[in-house]
Design an enzyme around this catalytic site. Structure first.
Site, mmCIF file in Angstrom:
data_model
loop_
_atom_site.group_PDB
_atom_site.id
_atom_site.type_symbol
_atom_site.label_atom_id
_atom_site.label_comp_id
_atom_site.label_asym_id
_atom_site.label_seq_id
_atom_site.Cartn_x
_atom_site.Cartn_y
_atom_site.Cartn_z
ATOM 1 N N ASP B 311 -24.297 -27.199 -32.882
ATOM 2 C CA ASP B 311 -25.492 -26.850 -33.217
ATOM 3 C C ASP B 311 -25.631 -25.609 -34.050
ATOM 4 O O ASP B 311 -24.676 -25.243 -33.656
ATOM 5 C CB ASP B 311 -26.230 -26.203 -31.608
ATOM 6 N N PHE B 379 -51.038 -15.850 -39.377
ATOM 7 C CA PHE B 379 -49.942 -16.723 -39.649
ATOM 8 C C PHE B 379 -51.013 -17.822 -38.994
ATOM 9 O O PHE B 379 -51.062 -17.933 -37.895
ATOM 10 C CB PHE B 379 -48.715 -17.417 -39.322
ATOM 11 N N ALA B 381 -51.983 -22.400 -38.131
ATOM 12 C CA ALA B 381 -51.745 -23.692 -39.181
ATOM 13 C C ALA B 381 -52.377 -23.993 -39.991
ATOM 14 O O ALA B 381 -52.076 -24.920 -40.651
ATOM 15 C CB ALA B 381 -51.623 -24.162 -37.699
ATOM 16 N N GLU B 382 -53.833 -23.842 -40.021
ATOM 17 C CA GLU B 382 -54.530 -24.213 -41.351
ATOM 18 C C GLU B 382 -54.149 -23.717 -43.247
ATOM 19 O O GLU B 382 -54.344 -24.293 -43.588
ATOM 20 C CB GLU B 382 -56.059 -23.013 -40.959
ATOM 21 N N THR B 383 -53.885 -22.401 -42.759
ATOM 22 C CA THR B 383 -53.824 -21.863 -44.120
ATOM 23 C C THR B 383 -51.716 -21.598 -44.394
ATOM 24 O O THR B 383 -51.946 -21.760 -45.153
ATOM 25 C CB THR B 383 -54.634 -20.316 -44.612
ATOM 26 N N ARG B 384 -51.436 -21.916 -43.146
ATOM 27 C CA ARG B 384 -49.758 -21.431 -43.462
ATOM 28 C C ARG B 384 -49.312 -20.895 -43.784
ATOM 29 O O ARG B 384 -48.337 -20.580 -45.227
ATOM 30 C CB ARG B 384 -49.229 -22.911 -43.372
#
Lengths: 564, 684
Positions: B311, B379, B381-384
């Site tokens: 990996d 941070f 998820a909406e504005t990132r």
């Protein structure tokens, strides 16, 4: 040594080595059913054979079916030959009205020819009819060599194929080996021999009155055809009792050269055949180099020994050349020694000098050639599959030292393979040492030797070595035609033949089933001088460690007691 | 797949007890215990030696001509020593592994567990009574009673007893952190655990079984070698047994005791005696690496591996992207950008954020505001975006589109120099992060995967051994290729899915290659099972641990490289000692044969190349050498032969020279020396 001795050596190696790459490729194409220049002539014959015998040429066998077909065929051959030998008195083509052989001698002879050994406890001209010679012995000379070749190509396929279940069709391999592999060359050699004066006739033995007025019977017969296959098929069973020392078997210097070269012509070529199977001729060159080196070491030792002055005569003011006792004056020392070394290396039982009279060291080289399992060129097919077994042993022993599971050409050697290899390693000790010890400790059988002490022991050791190694040459001086020795040497020959063939076929099957790992710089290098040297040492080590004690009691003790 | 990397090997428990000084006494006692025929029959070669020793001991009471009783007794004694030395070697190897296992096992004595009844209530049972699928509850401070999988709860577990890593790790139900190991201690909260192994099958038991001679399963190569050794023993048995009739034929008779001595010197006692010790020591080396193998087979297979599937994350690169450069927008100074980027990252706790702060602190000398002077914007998820509000200014950083959205411009309106820079970063496999303050674009941060130092050299070493490395990554081919080039791997599997991984392994295997891989996720399980060598991380899922054939307790994927090394050393050591053992026979023949035949053919005395004093001293010297060489080689057997990174041809030449040619020469000198000593001491 004279200049003509060197000329003989040079011509011998040239005839053997120069055509080998071409002949080896020819054998590969023939055995794989590819088209060759002989196909137009022999193809219809080949297909006719299959149709006649109901053989499905396309249908391949797994190793067990292959082995079963081989055993069936050889058993049938044995029964037929045994019957012919015992009943020859009632059969045609018997101008001398010779009676049938005794059961033990017939058994011994039949086993001997079926196993490609050609040990002869009888004298050809005195006890065999033309029918026995031709229909009995010559047929087996062909098919026993073809059997060896078939087993070899089965093993080659096992190594070359990947994840396969079959190793070929025995009937097809047998037919092709005989038709294309042996017949054309035999035809050529037989004609050459007839040209040189070898008889080929059905006529009765000739009768003559000598200058002294005595009656003489001169044996004749269809000799040339049998001698051709006897040499090319590494059989060695002479038409006449004294084999190639007989002027009718080997009349001239030319016939001597042709017969010498034809002993190892096919075994050398087959080394290249193997290279074509595995698509890597470097492997062939490494194996051939090892065989040649062993051959040369043995040959040089023997030549040195034979050209020694006799120590008993050194104090007498006489001029000595090489001792000639037991040798044909027509061939001289080099011609005799080269024959001895070539035949014992190649599992060919013919002789043109009496081994009993050789210098003890020469006798030892001859025995060692056989004791390592007839792998120095060896018999047709048999020599190379024996050598490949040693290659596998070398790879297994040293392969671990590169930090990987030992692999030969990408095929892993695991418990199953090692088991089979070990089985073949036990063959020579079993046949030579166990059967030899048995013979040596029974007062009757031990009495067969004609000399006391170390030399007598050599005679006995040689007989069982020759039998087990399927060589067939005799040391002479050993009274082999007794019920005990006939049966026991027959047993030795069977152990020597089947003890290799069956494990080799099983090995072919188990290797064929394996996947083939890609070859890279981390795979075990089985070509080049390093590996050739390793292989050479392992062969000498295995042979030496197993047989040094018995050789010490035979030829080594004798050599030292003669004061050399 | 983030994996903690054990950068420093923590001190292992039990190190003190693995010193030779502490081990040799119990090993001596074990050597005697191992004379038990049931144990001896595991090594056929040594069984033959023991039987010969027994026979010789009996022969001491029936004196033969040509052998003095004193010599006969000495021969018998040295034959017994040969067996004992071999037993001692095995016991010593066992002792090292056992010492460590015992210290682990000690903790589980008298351990109790709370097992859930069918009605949901709990009862107290002994840990040893737990069976597979039992459910137990463990609370903070307690030891986990067995290997299992977390059903409910989340807790910190101290696995130091197993891994030697003192920092506790989090274990929770579901996901990739659900497996727990027996004998580790809960340091917080509680867990409901489903037991996954019956008594005797746990990780710990497996570890012990690998290093215990009597229980150990022989590995495939060991079995193959064993067959060869048995074959050689049979051959030499035939050689020796048939010698008497041959001697009688020659009119003499050989003393039985000499024949017994000849047999033992010829059969491969050196490798036969050390084979077991080599295997145990190899497994012990693995245990010291903190890798538990399900069987020795997998360890051997590791030595054969052609392809390593690794990996990217955690193995080839540090798990996280790191800041590697900053590029300014037009009309912005480097200092302005630096300050903006620093402020935008100060409150960012992710590894990426920290790497930016670290990078900038090295670069510039800023006056950083204290934590209470700014208000962090996390941070979402909406504005990132993430950043801080400081002195009424809004510092933000984030993905290109997110930042452009924040300042309200289209991608095409971005200054062309900056756009070009962003493009270049993406091309090279990196991640561009834009930095802005309010509506002003400051520049771009270049985040990239950083290849671990030293990994490139390691791959080069593997390549020398002929092993190809394939990097497996979920990245797009472009990114993957860039990192692959930097790390020096041979091949890349980009945009890897579990199915693709499995297909790749199958394809490699079809081509005849052996594949090793490591993984931790549940979706790695099929590939781990398919691979010839599958190593699961200890902190991975139970599914992965079940499918793999070894588990790394430190959860360090680079260990796979060490395992390959151990596998190779194991094979080389066996091969080297086999070669040595067989090569020794040549000298022994030259010592014994002239002595044996002296009475029958005195002329064979010329074979006495070493000029040994008398037949009796020659035979005794060979026997003594044969026994002592086992002792002399114990350290090599336990340590293993080092495998250098070199081509097969080079390794072969080197090892043949040392162990093959060495094996031919050493006994000549050794036997001669012993003979001189025996005669000087008047022992014969």
């Amino acid at each position: 040594m004279h200049s003509y001795d060197f000329a003989l050596l040079l011509a011998f190696f040239a005839i053997v080595l120069l055509p080998a790459p071409w002949l080896g490729r020819f054998y590969y194409k023939v055995m794989e059913g590819q088209r060759t220049w002989l196909s137009p002539a022999l193809g219809p014959l080949e297909r006719g054979c299959y149709r006649l015998a109901g053989v499905q040429a396309e249908q391949e066998h797994n190793w067990k079916q292959y082995a079963l077909a081989l055993l069936t065929f050889n058993l049938a051959g044995f029964v037929l030959l045994f019957a012919v030998l015992m009943l020859q008195g009632y059969l045609p083509l018997n101008p001398q009205r010779l009676p049938g052989q005794d059961w033990s001698l017939a058994l011994n002879t039949a086993v001997s020819f079926v196993t490609n050994t050609n040990w002869q406890a009888y004298s050809g001209e005195a006890s065999l009819s033309y029918l026995s010679q031709m229909l009995g012995l010559t047929v087996q000379n062909f098919v026993s060599a073809a059997t060896g070749l078939a087993v070899l190509v089965a093993l080659c396929r096992g190594i070359a194929r990947r994840s396969a279940t079959t190793v070929g069709n025995f009937w097809v391999d047998l037919t092709r080996a005989t038709l294309y592999g042996l017949l054309p060359l035999c035809l050529l050699l037989a004609l050459l021999l007839v040209w040189q004066g070898v008889p080929q006739t059905f006529a009765d033995y000739a009768h003559a009155v000598t200058l002294q007025g005595a009656d003489q019977t001169i044996p004749l017969g269809p000799a040339a055809s049998q001698i051709a296959i006897k040499q090319l098929g590494t059989n060695g069973g002479g038409f006449f009792g004294v084999n190639s020392a007989h002027p009718f078997e080997n009349p001239t210097a030319w016939s001597n050269l042709f017969e010498l070269a034809s002993i190892i012509l096919i075994p050398v070529a087959l080394v290249f055949t193997f290279g074509h199977y595995v698509k890597d001729l470097r492997q062939s060159r490494a194996i051939l180099a090892c065989m040649l080196a062993l051959f040369l070491i043995g040959g040089a030792t023997a030549l040195c020994a034979e050209y020694q002055p006799n120590p008993a005569l050194i104090s007498e003011q006489v001029q000595q050349s090489a001792p000639m006792e037991g040798k044909e004056s027509r061939f001289g020392t080099t011609g005799s020694v080269l024959w001895t070394i070539t035949t014992t290396a190649a599992s060919n039982g013919s002789v043109n000098a009496m081994h009993d009279s050789l210098n003890p060291l020469t006798g030892m080289v001859a025995m060692l050639n056989m004791m390592v399992g007839e792998v120095i060129f060896g018999g047709v097919g048999a020599g190379l599959y024996g050598m490949l077994l040693f290659v596998l042993i070398a790879v297994f022993l040293a392969g671990l030292m590169i930090g990987r599971t030992p692999e030969y050409l990408g095929k892993k050697l695991q418990a199953r393979e090692v088991q089979l290899l070990v089985a073949t390693l036990l063959v020579m000790p079993l046949g030579v040492l166990v059967l030899g010890a048995l013979a040596a400790s029974l007062p009757g059988p031990a009495g067969a030797v004609s000399n006391p002490g170390a030399h007598g022991f050599s005679q006995l050791l040689y007989a069982y070595t020759s039998g087990t190694a399927n060589n067939g040459s005799a040391f002479a001086g050993f009274g082999a035609n007794t019920v005990y020795h006939n049966v026991m040497i027959a047993l030795a020959m069977l152990i020597g033949r089947l003890g290799y063939i069956l494990p080799v076929l099983a090995l072919a099957g188990s290797l064929a089933a394996k996947n083939r790992a890609p070859q890279g710089q981390n795979s075990f290098p089985t070509h080049g001088p390093l590996f050739t040297g390793l292989l050479l040492v392992i062969i000498l080590l295995m042979g030496g460690l197993t047989f040094l004690p018995s050789l010490a009691l035979g030829p080594i003790a004798e050599q030292l007691s003669l004061g050399f | 797949m983030n994996m903690p990397i054990a950068q420093v090997q923590a001190p292992r428990p039990g190190t003190d007890q693995t010193r030779f000084a502490a081990l040799w006494r119990p090993a001596l006692i074990q050597a005697l215990v191992k004379l038990d025929p049931r144990q001896l029959k595991r090594s056929p070669v040594m069984l033959v030696v023991a039987l010969t020793a027994l026979l010789t001991t009996l022969l001491c009471f029936a004196p033969e001509s040509g052998v003095s009783t004193a010599v006969a007794i000495q021969i018998a004694l040295w034959l017994w020593f040969t067996v004992l030395f071999a037993n001692f070697a095995e016991a010593l190897a066992e002792g090292r592994g056992k010492a460590r296992a015992d210290s682990l096992k000690a903790g589980s004595q008298g351990l109790n567990a709370q097992r859930r009844r069918a009605d949901g209530s709990f009862e107290t049972v002994a840990a040893s009574a737990l069976r597979k699928d039992d459910v137990v509850k463990v609370v903070a401070g307690e030891l986990i009673p067995g290997d299992g999988e977390v059903l409910e709860g989340i807790a910190a577990v101290n696995e130091a007893a197993i891994t030697g890593e003192s920092a506790p790790v989090i274990r929770e139900s579901g996901g990739d952190r659900s497996a727990v190991t027996g004998n580790t201690r809960l340091v917080s909260d509680w867990l409901l655990i489903s037991i996954t192994s019956n008594p005797g099958e746990s990780t710990l038991d497996r570890m012990i079984a690998l290093v215990e001679g009597a229980k150990r399963q022989k590995t495939p190569n060991e079995i193959a070698l064993d067959i060869l050794l048995i074959g050689l023993t049979l051959i030499f048995l035939i050689v020796v047994v048939t010698l008497q009739p041959f001697a009688r034929f020659a009119g003499g008779s050989l003393p039985l005791i000499f024949l017994a001595a000849l047999l033992v010197t010829l059969i491969p006692t050196t490798i036969g005696g050390l084979l077991s010790a080599i295997g145990i020591a190899g497994m012990d080396r693995l245990v010291r690496l903190n890798v538990i193998a399900r069987s020795g087979r997998a360890v051997e297979a590791a030595g054969d591996v052609h392809t390593l599937m690794l990996d990217k994350t955690g193995t080839i690169t540090f798990g996280n992207r790191r800041c590697s450069a900053l590029h300014t927008a037009p009309a912005v100074t480097a200092r302005e950008l630096g300050e903006g980027a620093l402020l935008a990252s100060l409150a960012d706790d992710t590894a990426e954020g920290k790497s930016i702060v670290e990078y900038l602190r090295q670069l510039h000398d800023f006056n950083e505001p204290a934590a209470d002077q700014f208000s962090p914007v996390a941070f979402s998820a909406e504005t990132r975006l993430s950043g801080v509000d400081f002195e009424q200014r809004r510092y933000r950083k984030g993905a290109v589109d997110a930042v452009l959205g924040f300042i309200g411009i289209e991608r095409l309106q971005m200054p062309s120099a900056l756009a070009k820079e962003v493009e270049r970063i993406a091309q090279s496999g990196g991640t561009p992060l834009l930095v802005c303050v309010d509506q002003r674009l400051l520049g771009v941060i270049h985040l990239k995967d950083v290849v671990k130092p030293g990994i490139r050299e390691r791959f080069a070493e593997l390549r020398k051994l002929g092993i190809r490395t394939v990097m497996v990554t979920g990245d797009n081919p472009l990114t993957a290729a860039a990192i692959a080039a930097e790390a020096g791997v041979d091949d890349v599997l980009a945009e890897a899915t579990p199915e693709k991984k499995l297909a790749r392994i199958r394809q490699e295997q079809n081509d005849g290659r052996l594949v090793a891989m490591c993984g931790d996720g549940a979706n790695d399980a099929p590939a781990l099972a398919q691979a010839d060598v599958g190593m699961a991380m200890n902190d991975g899922t139970q599914a992965a641990r079940e499918a793999a054939n070894m588990v790394d307790l430190d959860s360090d994927p680079t260990k796979l490289l060490d395992v390959v090394q151990v596998g190779k050393e194991l094979l080389v050591t066996r091969g080297a000692l086999t070669t040595f053992s067989i090569a020794n026979d040549v000298a022994k023949y030259f010592a014994i044969l002239p002595a044996l035949f002296a009475a029958i053919y005195p002329q064979l005395g010329v074979l006495n190349l070493m000029q040994l004093a008398s037949p009796q001293s020659a035979i005794l010297s060979a026997i003594v050498f044969n026994a002592l060489i086992i002792v002399a080689l114990i350290p090599l057997a336990l340590r293993g032969v080092r495998v250098q990174a070199a081509s097969a041809a080079h390794l072969l030449r080197r090892n043949l020279l040392i162990y093959g040619v060495g094996g031919l020469i050493v006994p000549f000198a050794g036997i001669k020396l012993i003979d001189m000593l025996l005669n000087a001491l008047h022992l014969v």
